[in-house]
Scaffold this active site. Structure first.
Site, PDB file in Angstrom:
ATOM      1  CB  ALA A   1      -0.888  -0.021   1.236  1.00 49.54           C
TER       2      ALA A   1
ATOM      3  CD  GLU B   1       1.890  -5.127   6.092  1.00 50.41           C
ATOM      4  OE1 GLU B   1       2.654  -6.046   6.481  1.00 50.41           O
ATOM      5  OE2 GLU B   1       1.227  -5.204   5.057  1.00 50.41           O
TER       6      GLU B   1
ATOM      7  N   GLY C   1       0.763  -4.938   1.054  1.00 50.42           N
ATOM      8  CA  GLY C   1      -0.409  -5.068   0.188  1.00 50.42           C
ATOM      9  C   GLY C   1      -0.136  -5.853  -1.088  1.00 50.42           C
TER      10      GLY C   1
ATOM     11  CD  GLU D   1      -1.953  -7.165   3.320  1.00 51.29           C
ATOM     12  OE1 GLU D   1      -1.624  -6.074   2.812  1.00 51.29           O
ATOM     13  OE2 GLU D   1      -2.448  -7.250   4.457  1.00 51.29           O
TER      14      GLU D   1
HETATM   15  N1  CAA Z   1       4.499   3.165  -1.014  1.00 57.70           N
HETATM   16  C1  CAA Z   1       4.848   4.297  -1.652  1.00 57.70           C
HETATM   17  N2  CAA Z   1       5.949   4.411  -2.437  1.00 57.70           N
HETATM   18  C2  CAA Z   1       6.727   3.324  -2.557  1.00 57.70           C
HETATM   19  C3  CAA Z   1       6.420   2.112  -1.924  1.00 57.70           C
HETATM   20  C4  CAA Z   1       5.254   2.061  -1.120  1.00 57.70           C
HETATM   21  N3  CAA Z   1       4.838   0.926  -0.510  1.00 57.70           N
HETATM   22  N4  CAA Z   1       7.397   1.226  -2.229  1.00 57.70           N
HETATM   23  C5  CAA Z   1       8.263   1.857  -3.031  1.00 57.70           C
HETATM   24  N5  CAA Z   1       7.867   3.129  -3.237  1.00 57.70           N
HETATM   25  C6  CAA Z   1       8.533   4.158  -4.035  1.00 57.70           C
HETATM   26  C7  CAA Z   1       9.723   4.750  -3.316  1.00 57.70           C
HETATM   27  O1  CAA Z   1       9.320   5.755  -2.408  1.00 57.70           O
HETATM   28  C8  CAA Z   1      10.527   5.284  -4.476  1.00 57.70           C
HETATM   29  O2  CAA Z   1       9.967   6.498  -4.887  1.00 57.70           O
HETATM   30  P1  CAA Z   1      10.937   7.753  -5.248  1.00 57.70           P
HETATM   31  O3  CAA Z   1      11.747   7.276  -6.416  1.00 57.70           O
HETATM   32  O4  CAA Z   1       9.980   8.841  -5.590  1.00 57.70           O
HETATM   33  O5  CAA Z   1      11.769   8.002  -4.052  1.00 57.70           O
HETATM   34  C9  CAA Z   1      10.268   4.278  -5.574  1.00 57.70           C
HETATM   35  O6  CAA Z   1       9.080   3.576  -5.198  1.00 57.70           O
HETATM   36  C10 CAA Z   1      11.387   3.261  -5.713  1.00 57.70           C
HETATM   37  O7  CAA Z   1      11.604   2.676  -4.449  1.00 57.70           O
HETATM   38  P2  CAA Z   1      13.051   2.545  -3.774  1.00 57.70           P
HETATM   39  O8  CAA Z   1      13.928   3.664  -4.216  1.00 57.70           O
HETATM   40  O9  CAA Z   1      12.843   2.388  -2.309  1.00 57.70           O
HETATM   41  O10 CAA Z   1      13.555   1.202  -4.446  1.00 57.70           O
HETATM   42  P3  CAA Z   1      14.592   0.159  -3.834  1.00 57.70           P
HETATM   43  O11 CAA Z   1      14.899  -0.806  -4.921  1.00 57.70           O
HETATM   44  O12 CAA Z   1      15.708   0.834  -3.157  1.00 57.70           O
HETATM   45  O13 CAA Z   1      13.762  -0.604  -2.692  1.00 57.70           O
HETATM   46  C11 CAA Z   1      11.853  -1.755  -1.783  1.00 57.70           C
HETATM   47  C12 CAA Z   1      12.658  -1.410  -3.056  1.00 57.70           C
HETATM   48  C13 CAA Z   1      12.675  -2.675  -0.875  1.00 57.70           C
HETATM   49  C14 CAA Z   1      10.589  -2.479  -2.239  1.00 57.70           C
HETATM   50  C15 CAA Z   1      11.498  -0.455  -1.036  1.00 57.70           C
HETATM   51  O14 CAA Z   1      10.926   0.475  -1.963  1.00 57.70           O
HETATM   52  C16 CAA Z   1      10.530  -0.639   0.072  1.00 57.70           C
HETATM   53  O15 CAA Z   1      10.885  -1.123   1.137  1.00 57.70           O
HETATM   54  N6  CAA Z   1       9.249  -0.265  -0.144  1.00 57.70           N
HETATM   55  C17 CAA Z   1       8.243  -0.332   0.872  1.00 57.70           C
HETATM   56  C18 CAA Z   1       7.751  -1.771   1.055  1.00 57.70           C
HETATM   57  C19 CAA Z   1       6.750  -1.849   2.169  1.00 57.70           C
HETATM   58  O16 CAA Z   1       7.036  -1.557   3.310  1.00 57.70           O
HETATM   59  N7  CAA Z   1       5.508  -2.260   1.840  1.00 57.70           N
HETATM   60  C20 CAA Z   1       4.440  -2.384   2.767  1.00 57.70           C
HETATM   61  C21 CAA Z   1       3.618  -1.131   2.824  1.00 57.70           C
HETATM   62  S1  CAA Z   1       2.469  -1.129   4.153  1.00 57.70           S
HETATM   63  C22 CAA Z   1       1.122  -1.996   3.589  1.00 57.70           C
HETATM   64  O17 CAA Z   1       1.125  -2.547   2.512  1.00 57.70           O
HETATM   65  C23 CAA Z   1      -0.043  -1.968   4.527  1.00 57.70           C
HETATM   66  C24 CAA Z   1      -1.134  -2.908   4.226  1.00 57.70           C
HETATM   67  O18 CAA Z   1      -1.093  -4.077   4.547  1.00 57.70           O
HETATM   68  C25 CAA Z   1      -2.344  -2.421   3.579  1.00 57.70           C
END
Ligand code: CAA
Length: 263
Positions: free
Chosen positions: A63, A131, A108, A111
């Site tokens: 998400a 999360e 998500g 999920e």
């Molecule tokens: N939400 C918003 N933006 C996201 C995102 C997310 N979940 N995941 C990645 N992005 C964005 C980053 O902010 C980045 O944007 P910018 O270029 O504008 O800075 C772009 O995507 C590329 O990401 P990274 O530079 O971080 O890429 P990376 O290769 O270094 O890392 C990754 C990849 C390990 C997937 C890392 O992006 C990451 O950890 N993302 C978050 C993953 C996460 O925590 N997901 C769970 C979200 S909570 C949820 O889903 C709740 C629920 O159950 C409903």
């Protein structure tokens, strides 16, 4: 549609979440477009759906954290419901949905894949429920579907530790059915979908409903669900043609399944 593309290949629909700049993260607009896309699928001409993500790095990275970062308690609950409603639509969609997981499937992303009927992934796929590291619980069904799929012990370990797992471990614990080199994943998913589409469509739909509905109740009720859906197949063109072809030993005809609307 800004973030979803839909393509029809024969009886197979391919839905692609297309927000690669954010690794296909799910914001409200993506969720709305996903719902509208599934609502628009023509069930008379589509027998299986493949769900995948755009690009070579990510299926869905979760998400949208930016959108969630300022939510109140009530808004958080509403956002969870929004995702849950869309994912439940996918889970109960009348025809099978195959997740072709082409990279990150976090939060998500994991999920949404679990709301699909079948999961296959690429070698670079990474799964996890991160999360608790963000100060929230999984909110789009992760606390419920992961435990049902891989068992409570493994689900609790993944969710409490927030540790990601790679494709081979996802395969080992039964989270995915198969792992492919990235370039072979989508063709494999389409081939599987086409194979499903070649079978009797009423029977396939009834199988999905029997499995899904039966898992929600005890075995005595579950077998009644099966009996009703089994009975529902009889007198259909599918059943007459399928069994007729077998009895006539006509292997070629067996593949010529009638259109769904001829029930
Ligand atoms: N939400 C918003 N933006 C996201 C995102 C997310 N979940 N995941 C990645 N992005 C964005 C980053 O902010 C980045 O944007 P910018 O270029 O504008 O800075 C772009 O995507 C590329 O990401 P990274 O530079 O971080 O890429 P990376 O290769 O270094 O890392 C990754 C990849 C390990 C997937 C890392 O992006 C990451 O950890 N993302 C978050 C993953 C996460 O925590 N997901 C769970 C979200 S909570 C949820 O889903 C709740 C629920 O159950 C409903």
């Amino acid at each position: 549609m800004e973030f979803i593309t839909y393509e029809q290949e024969g009886f197979v629909g391919v839905v692609t979440i297309n927000r690669p700049k954010a690794l296909n993260a799910l914001n409200s607009q993506v969720l709305d477009e996903l719902e509208a896309t599934f609502d628009a699928i023509d069930l008379d001409t589509t027998r299986a759906v493949v769900l995948t993500g755009a690009g070579e790095k990510s299926f869905v990275a979760g998400a949208d954290i930016g959108e969630m970062s300022t939510l109140t308690k009530a808004e958080g609950e509403a956002f969870g419901k929004k995702g849950n409603d869309v994912f439940r639509k996918i889970e109960t969609f009348p025809i099978p949905v195959i997740a072709a997981i082409n990279g990150f499937a976090l939060g998500g992303g994991c999920e949404i894949s679990m709301s699909c009927d079948i999961r296959i992934c690429s070698e670079n796929a990474v799964f996890g429920q991160p999360e608790v590291g963000l100060g929230i619980t999984p909110g789009f069904g992760g606390t419920q579907r992961l435990a049902r799929l891989v068992g409570a012990g493994m689900a609790k370990q993944m969710i409490y530790t927030a540790r990601n797992i790679k494709a081979d471990e996802a395969y080992r614990i039964g989270l995915v059915n198969a792992v492919y080199p990235l370039e072979e994943l989508l063709p494999a998913a389409k081939k599987m979908a086409a194979g499903i589409a070649a079978n009797a469509p009423i029977a396939v739909r009834n199988c999905k409903k029997a499995i899904n509905d039966g898992l929600q109740v005890d075995m005595d009720q579950a077998i009644v669900i099966e009996e009703k859906l089994f009975g529902d197949c009889f007198e259909t063109e599918d059943q007459k043609a399928g069994m007729g072809n077998f009895l006539e030993k006509d292997k070629e005809k067996k593949l010529k399944v009638v259109p769904f609307q001829n029930k």
